[in-house]
Design a protein around this motif. Structure first.
Motif, PDB file in Angstrom:
ATOM      1  N   LEU A 105       0.839  -1.163   0.026  1.00  0.00           N
ATOM      2  CA  LEU A 105       0.034  -0.060  -0.039  1.00  0.00           C
ATOM      3  C   LEU A 105       0.721   1.185   0.086  1.00  0.00           C
ATOM      4  O   LEU A 105       0.352   2.297  -0.606  1.00  0.00           O
ATOM      5  CB  LEU A 105      -0.964  -0.221   1.189  1.00  0.00           C
ATOM      6  CG  LEU A 105      -2.300  -1.010   1.044  1.00  0.00           C
ATOM      7  CD1 LEU A 105      -2.916  -0.945   2.474  1.00  0.00           C
ATOM      8  CD2 LEU A 105      -3.138  -0.446   0.052  1.00  0.00           C
ATOM      9  N   ARG A 108       3.115   3.335  -4.801  1.00  0.00           N
ATOM     10  CA  ARG A 108       2.403   3.790  -5.906  1.00  0.00           C
ATOM     11  C   ARG A 108       2.026   2.509  -6.756  1.00  0.00           C
ATOM     12  O   ARG A 108       0.727   2.498  -7.084  1.00  0.00           O
ATOM     13  CB  ARG A 108       3.003   4.905  -6.663  1.00  0.00           C
ATOM     14  CG  ARG A 108       2.136   5.705  -7.464  1.00  0.00           C
ATOM     15  CD  ARG A 108       2.755   6.641  -8.284  1.00  0.00           C
ATOM     16  NE  ARG A 108       1.699   7.442  -9.243  1.00  0.00           N
ATOM     17  CZ  ARG A 108       2.401   8.359 -10.111  1.00  0.00           C
ATOM     18  NH1 ARG A 108       3.419   8.948 -10.015  1.00  0.00           N
ATOM     19  NH2 ARG A 108       1.353   9.058 -10.741  1.00  0.00           N
ATOM     20  N   ARG A 111      -0.060  -0.141  -4.869  1.00  0.00           N
ATOM     21  CA  ARG A 111      -1.286   0.157  -4.004  1.00  0.00           C
ATOM     22  C   ARG A 111      -2.559  -0.602  -4.322  1.00  0.00           C
ATOM     23  O   ARG A 111      -3.261  -0.952  -3.381  1.00  0.00           O
ATOM     24  CB  ARG A 111      -1.293   1.663  -3.978  1.00  0.00           C
ATOM     25  CG  ARG A 111      -2.445   2.114  -3.070  1.00  0.00           C
ATOM     26  CD  ARG A 111      -2.404   3.728  -3.298  1.00  0.00           C
ATOM     27  NE  ARG A 111      -0.943   4.305  -2.796  1.00  0.00           N
ATOM     28  CZ  ARG A 111      -0.517   5.192  -3.361  1.00  0.00           C
ATOM     29  NH1 ARG A 111      -0.759   5.852  -4.393  1.00  0.00           N
ATOM     30  NH2 ARG A 111       0.778   5.589  -2.846  1.00  0.00           N
TER      31      ARG A 111
END
Length: 364
Positions: A105, A108, A111
């Motif tokens: 998470l 980027r 996520r």
């Protein structure tokens, strides 16, 4: 005098009286409406310059870890391993999966997959799946998780812990107790009908309940409860109650049992408060329940004679309870009820198997 036509043309052709033109570059802080065409061009350029990039490795690791953990939990649940689900190994594995999902998470490119992995871990966790396993285990009675081989062996013990197997084999069998009890009950009904004109109702059939063996399992012995018989006629008179018990005592003596004794008067050893609580009054003349008892110790037969009398019920609670009991079992609301009970009986049909199983338990 000014010509009106000239005055009108003055504002059309000249700048006299009109607001001044804005300075080059416009006023400071003025709002500008962006050009839609320019925005479209900028977005297109940005799209060309920044193409979509695939998820990174940690995102995929988080997703695969979450799915594998869910599969392991469900497999353990279906196999009945409730204790394994709550084990230290499974809890540590869950923490690792959650940690990987949180790490994904924070990146980027990972996520989205990290969020999916975390959702799976939260849905299929040891608490939820373990609770499902505990409910299933409780419903099925299969508590095999942490039992040792010795414990499982003891659960199958055919006798009863603390009871001599020699005494079990020496005492009357289930079939003998059933026959003697039925015969005694039949004689009581005949004698009481002949002397007092009573008619009878049978409340249910006999009941056989498996006895626990003291090691967490069931033995091969059973508790026998005979069919219960009750008079259709009430018995309210105190002297009549005593006369009925005298007849029952004679029959019991003829069938090899000890004399019948009262549990509801002062000879029972119960104090007045306890007799009042159990039988509605400390005085047998105003009690709503009489209870008398006999047995044939050291043999296991026990006999109970109970008289229910609603004529002494001042509140109506006792009558209501008796009516409810009658609705459940079909027994008369008032009158005499007679029955036998005998614990820890071995059937003749199970005797050979019982002796054979005992060979697996030397010293028990």
């Amino acid at each position: 005098m000014v010509d009106p036509e000239q005055q009108r043309s003055r504002y059309v052709t000249n700048s006299d009286g009109a607001p001044p033109l804005p300075p080059p570059g416009g006023y400071r802080g003025a709002r500008r409406t962006p050009d839609p065409a320019a925005i479209a061009v900028q977005n297109a350029v940005a799209t060309i310059e920044e193409p979509k990039r695939p998820a990174n490795a940690i995102g995929w690791i988080a997703l695969v870890s979450g799915i594998l953990f869910a599969v392991i939990l469900l497999g353990t649940f279906l196999a009945g391993g409730t204790d394994t689900i709550y084990g230290v190994t499974m809890l540590a594995l869950q923490l690792v999966v959650v940690g990987i999902a949180i790490a994904a998470l924070l990146t980027r490119r990972g996520r989205r997959l990290g969020a999916v992995a975390l959702s799976i871990a939260l849905l299929f966790n040891t608490a939820t799946v373990g609770a499902m396993g505990a409910v299933q285990t409780s419903a099925s009675g299969s508590y095999e998780g942490r039992k040792t081989a010795e414990q499982k062996h003891e659960e199958a013990y055919p006798g009863i812990k603390g009871t001599s197997n020699a005494d079990i084999l020496a005492q009357p069998s289930l079939e003998e107790i059933r026959a003697s009890s039925d015969a005694a009950l039949a004689d009581m009904r005949d004698r009481l009908s002949a002397e007092f004109g009573y008619t009878w109702t049978q409340a249910g059939d006999e009941d056989l309940r498996p006895e626990r063996n003291g090691y967490g399992g069931e033995s091969m012995l059973v508790q026998y409860t005979s069919a219960k018989w009750g008079t259709n006629e009430p018995i309210h008179d105190h002297d009549r109650k005593l006369a009925v018990m005298d007849v029952i005592d004679e029959v019991l003596t003829e069938h090899g049992m000890w004399g019948i004794i009262s549990l509801n008067d002062e000879t029972s050893g119960l104090d007045e408060s306890m007799r009042e609580k159990l039988y509605g009054s400390a005085d047998p003349r105003t009690q709503d329940t009489w209870e008398w008892y006999s047995d044939d110790y050291p043999d296991p037969r026990r006999f109970y004679a109970t008289i229910y009398d609603t004529s002494h019920d001042e509140t109506g609670e006792f009558t209501a309870s008796r009516e409810a009991q009658s609705a459940r079992t079909g027994e008369p609301v008032e009158g005499l009820q007679i029955m036998f009970l005998a614990p820890e009986l071995l059937s003749e049909a199970d005797r050979a198997e019982f002796e054979q199983k005992l060979e697996e338990y030397p010293g028990y």
